[in-house]
Structures are given as structure tokens and as C-alpha cells.
Design a protein around this motif. Structure first.
Motif, mmCIF file in Angstrom:
data_model
loop_
_atom_site.group_PDB
_atom_site.id
_atom_site.type_symbol
_atom_site.label_atom_id
_atom_site.label_comp_id
_atom_site.label_asym_id
_atom_site.label_seq_id
_atom_site.Cartn_x
_atom_site.Cartn_y
_atom_site.Cartn_z
ATOM 1 N N VAL A 13 0.855 -1.182 0.000
ATOM 2 C CA VAL A 13 0.000 0.000 0.000
ATOM 3 C C VAL A 13 0.901 1.245 0.000
ATOM 4 C CG1 VAL A 13 -1.730 1.308 1.314
ATOM 5 C CG2 VAL A 13 -1.860 -1.197 1.183
ATOM 6 N N THR A 14 0.581 2.192 -0.836
ATOM 7 C CA THR A 14 1.471 3.329 -1.084
ATOM 8 C C THR A 14 1.756 4.149 0.169
ATOM 9 O OG1 THR A 14 0.770 3.461 -3.388
ATOM 10 C CG2 THR A 14 1.712 5.450 -2.435
ATOM 11 N N LYS A 15 0.794 4.289 1.054
ATOM 12 C CA LYS A 15 1.010 5.113 2.246
ATOM 13 C C LYS A 15 2.060 4.523 3.183
ATOM 14 C CE LYS A 15 -2.626 3.276 5.289
ATOM 15 N NZ LYS A 15 -3.827 3.634 6.100
ATOM 16 N N THR A 16 2.393 3.237 3.004
ATOM 17 C CA THR A 16 3.400 2.605 3.862
ATOM 18 C C THR A 16 4.819 2.787 3.324
ATOM 19 O OG1 THR A 16 3.278 0.455 2.728
ATOM 20 C CG2 THR A 16 1.710 0.865 4.523
ATOM 21 N N LEU A 17 4.968 3.353 2.138
ATOM 22 C CA LEU A 17 6.281 3.524 1.534
ATOM 23 C C LEU A 17 7.039 4.671 2.199
ATOM 24 C CD1 LEU A 17 5.405 3.268 -2.270
ATOM 25 C CD2 LEU A 17 6.121 1.414 -0.735
ATOM 26 N N THR A 41 13.521 15.640 -6.117
ATOM 27 C CA THR A 41 14.262 15.069 -4.987
ATOM 28 C C THR A 41 14.015 15.802 -3.675
ATOM 29 O OG1 THR A 41 16.245 16.425 -5.392
ATOM 30 C CG2 THR A 41 16.113 14.295 -6.519
ATOM 31 N N VAL A 42 13.021 16.682 -3.635
ATOM 32 C CA VAL A 42 12.735 17.436 -2.413
ATOM 33 C C VAL A 42 12.374 16.474 -1.276
ATOM 34 C CG1 VAL A 42 11.100 19.002 -1.301
ATOM 35 C CG2 VAL A 42 12.031 19.560 -3.533
ATOM 36 N N GLY A 99 9.455 8.106 2.034
ATOM 37 C CA GLY A 99 9.351 9.289 1.194
ATOM 38 C C GLY A 99 10.070 9.131 -0.123
ATOM 39 N N GLY A 100 11.256 8.505 -0.089
ATOM 40 C CA GLY A 100 12.015 8.300 -1.318
ATOM 41 C C GLY A 100 11.319 7.363 -2.278
ATOM 42 N N MET A 101 10.694 6.317 -1.759
ATOM 43 C CA MET A 101 9.962 5.377 -2.610
ATOM 44 C C MET A 101 8.756 6.047 -3.247
ATOM 45 S SD MET A 101 10.075 1.864 -0.388
ATOM 46 C CE MET A 101 11.641 1.049 -0.034
ATOM 47 N N LYS A 102 8.070 6.897 -2.486
ATOM 48 C CA LYS A 102 6.926 7.622 -3.050
ATOM 49 C C LYS A 102 7.384 8.542 -4.178
ATOM 50 C CE LYS A 102 4.205 7.599 1.217
ATOM 51 N NZ LYS A 102 3.709 8.413 2.357
ATOM 52 N N ARG A 103 8.541 9.172 -4.011
ATOM 53 C CA ARG A 103 9.083 10.029 -5.072
ATOM 54 C C ARG A 103 9.354 9.216 -6.328
ATOM 55 N NH1 ARG A 103 8.334 15.416 -4.891
ATOM 56 N NH2 ARG A 103 8.405 16.085 -2.741
ATOM 57 N N ARG A 104 9.934 8.046 -6.159
ATOM 58 C CA ARG A 104 10.231 7.206 -7.315
ATOM 59 C C ARG A 104 8.953 6.714 -7.986
ATOM 60 N NH1 ARG A 104 13.975 3.949 -3.596
ATOM 61 N NH2 ARG A 104 13.300 2.151 -4.812
ATOM 62 N N LEU A 105 7.942 6.388 -7.183
ATOM 63 C CA LEU A 105 6.660 5.981 -7.748
ATOM 64 C C LEU A 105 6.005 7.153 -8.463
ATOM 65 C CD1 LEU A 105 4.424 3.918 -8.146
ATOM 66 C CD2 LEU A 105 3.563 4.477 -5.855
#
Length: 263
Positions: A139-143, A170-171, A145-151
Motif C-alpha cells: 500500500v502506497t502510504k506505507t512507503l 528530490t525534495v 518518502g524516497g519510494m513515493k518520489r520514485r513511484l
């Protein structure tokens, strides 16, 4: 993600674009050209007009004067056909937090008109490119911050755009995730994708960008490689005081704008 493009015309040409908000000029005759297969850095203080320029390219802001050409075609607001080869990665995380990684990519692929085997192949390529294949069911909310940026980036390139607009991707990420994002961008460059990369980080501009455009008060006040900008503003001489002082992109920026990068 392999896709080599042979079109030699400039992917984007921005000609004397003007836009005002509440009587204030956000863009004041801005002109810029993105070349084939280059990463063009867009650098400027907060409020300089960077985001407005990117939104104008995307068709989300209608200019009062001037025009935007995408592969020699005038791209007016709402002209989706002119922008079919353009991808956008916003600064804000634009994902569905309760969906899995794969489900997010299915949704965004559908928004981009992909379906069936074409969508499936695009998702598998994007998962591999972003190093998220092993997290596809999470589930995306468990990723992180860096993984969410890549997604966020993966969602913006499912349709394999020829042009990609990256707004400070990259913020807020950790150094390891930042390196992964750099590698993702290098892969796109090697595949022939032309990119405009908006950033506040001087080291990113120096490392990733073939050329840098400095924007201030809605105008592009300088554009060139680091060496060209140093030569045209500071000069070629090096001052030696105990240690060698080498001109930096930051010194060029401060020389041109006369103020700090963040306001």
C-alpha cells in the motif's frame, strides 16, 4: 524503457511568453529552448516564474502573449494532441495512498490512455526502472518518502514520453533515494528523453544538467553550460588566496540575480 528518438527539431521552444496574476507579472517575455536528448536545468529563486513556466508548457496556464511550440507545433491550452509525448512529474506527491504501488500505476496508465498488454508492459518496465518491483503489492502510504518520489516519477513516464518535465523531484528525500533518482534520470537521458529539470539544489544542476537556464522576475536572464555561464559572467580568471577558488554555478547564480536562491 528503451526508446530512441530521431526527431532533430527542438522538442520545446518558448517564445516571449507573458503571464500575470492579480496584476503581477509571473512571466515577463520568457524565452527558452529545450534541445533533443538534453537535461535543461531551470534555476531561480522562489517566485521567479519556474512553476508558472512549467505549467504553461503543460497547458495548465494560458499565456497572455507569446507561444509554446512542442516539436514545432504551437501548443495551446487544452491541446492534448500537442502534448501527447510530454510527461510531468510534479513536486507534490500525486498518488493514491490507499492503493498499492501496482494499482497506482494501473490508474495512472489508464489516465494516459494505456490498456491491455501495453499497460502491463509499461508497468513492469516502470517498476524495474524505479526499483520498486519488490514493493508492487505494498500500500502506497506505507512507503518511505524516497519510494513515493520514485513511484511519482514512474507514474509520469508510463506512456514513455519524449519530453519530461521534472519539478524538484528530490525534495525531502534521503541521500540514497536521491542517488537512485539520479540513476533513473540518467537512464531516461540515455534513452533519448529530453528533460526540463527544476531544482533549488546547485549540486543537482551541476551534476545532471547539460545546460542551465536562470530565471528571475519572469525572464530567462541567462542560459548555457556551466563553463559558458562562468565565462560570460565571472570570467575565466581564477583567484588564488592560500587555496584555489574555482567559480561555481552558485557564484554565477548570485552574480546574475544578486540574491539568495531561497527567499
Amino acid at each position: 524503457m528503451r526508446s530512441i528518438f530521431l526527431d532533430v527539431s527542438a522538442p520545446i521552444q518558448i517564445n516571449n511568453v507573458v503571464k500575470s496574476f492579480n496584476g503581477r507579472r509571473a512571466l515577463d517575455g520568457a524565452s527558452l529552448e529545450l534541445r533533443q536528448s538534453e537535461v535543461l536545468g531551470l534555476l531561480g529563486p522562489n517566485g521567479a516564474g519556474k512553476s508558472t513556466l512549467v505549467r504553461t508548457i503543460m497547458g495548465r496556464v494560458a499565456p497572455e502573449a507569446g507561444d509554446v511550440l512542442i516539436f514545432d507545433r504551437v501548443a495551446k491550452p487544452g491541446d492534448n494532441a500537442a502534448r501527447e509525448h510530454v510527461g510531468f512529474v510534479p513536486q507534490e506527491i500525486a498518488l493514491y495512498p490507499l492503493l498499492t504501488v501496482r494499482e497506482n500505476l494501473i490508474v495512472f496508465g489508464g489516465y494516459q490512455g494505456l490498456k491491455g498488454s501495453t499497460l502491463h508492459e509499461a508497468i513492469e518496465a516502470a517498476l524495474k526502472w524505479s526499483a520498486l518491483a519488490d514493493r508492487a503489492g505494498d500500500v502506497t502510504k506505507t512507503l518511505s518518502g524516497g519510494m513515493k518520489r520514485r513511484l511519482n516519477m514512474a507514474a509520469g513516464v508510463l506512456h514513455r514520453p519524449r519530453i519530461l518535465l521534472l519539478d524538484e523531484p528530490t525534495v525531502g528525500v534521503d541521500p540514497q533515494s536521491r542517488e537512485r533518482i539520479y540513476a533513473m534520470i540518467e537512464t531516461l537521458r540515455s534513452d533519448g528523453v529530453s528533460m526540463i529539470y527544476t531544482t533549488h539544489y546547485m549540486e543537482e544542476a551541476e551534476r545532471l544538467c547539460d545546460r542551465v537556464a536562470v530565471i528571475d522576475h519572469g525572464r530567462v536572464i541567462a542560459v548555457g553550460t556551466k563553463a559558458e555561464l562562468v565565462r560570460s559572467t565571472i570570467g575565466e580568471k581564477v583567484e588564488v588566496v592560500m587555496v584555489e577558488k574555482v567559480p561555481t554555478l552558485e557564484s554565477v547564480f548570485l552574480h546574475l540575480t544578486g540574491r539568495e536562491l531561497r527567499e
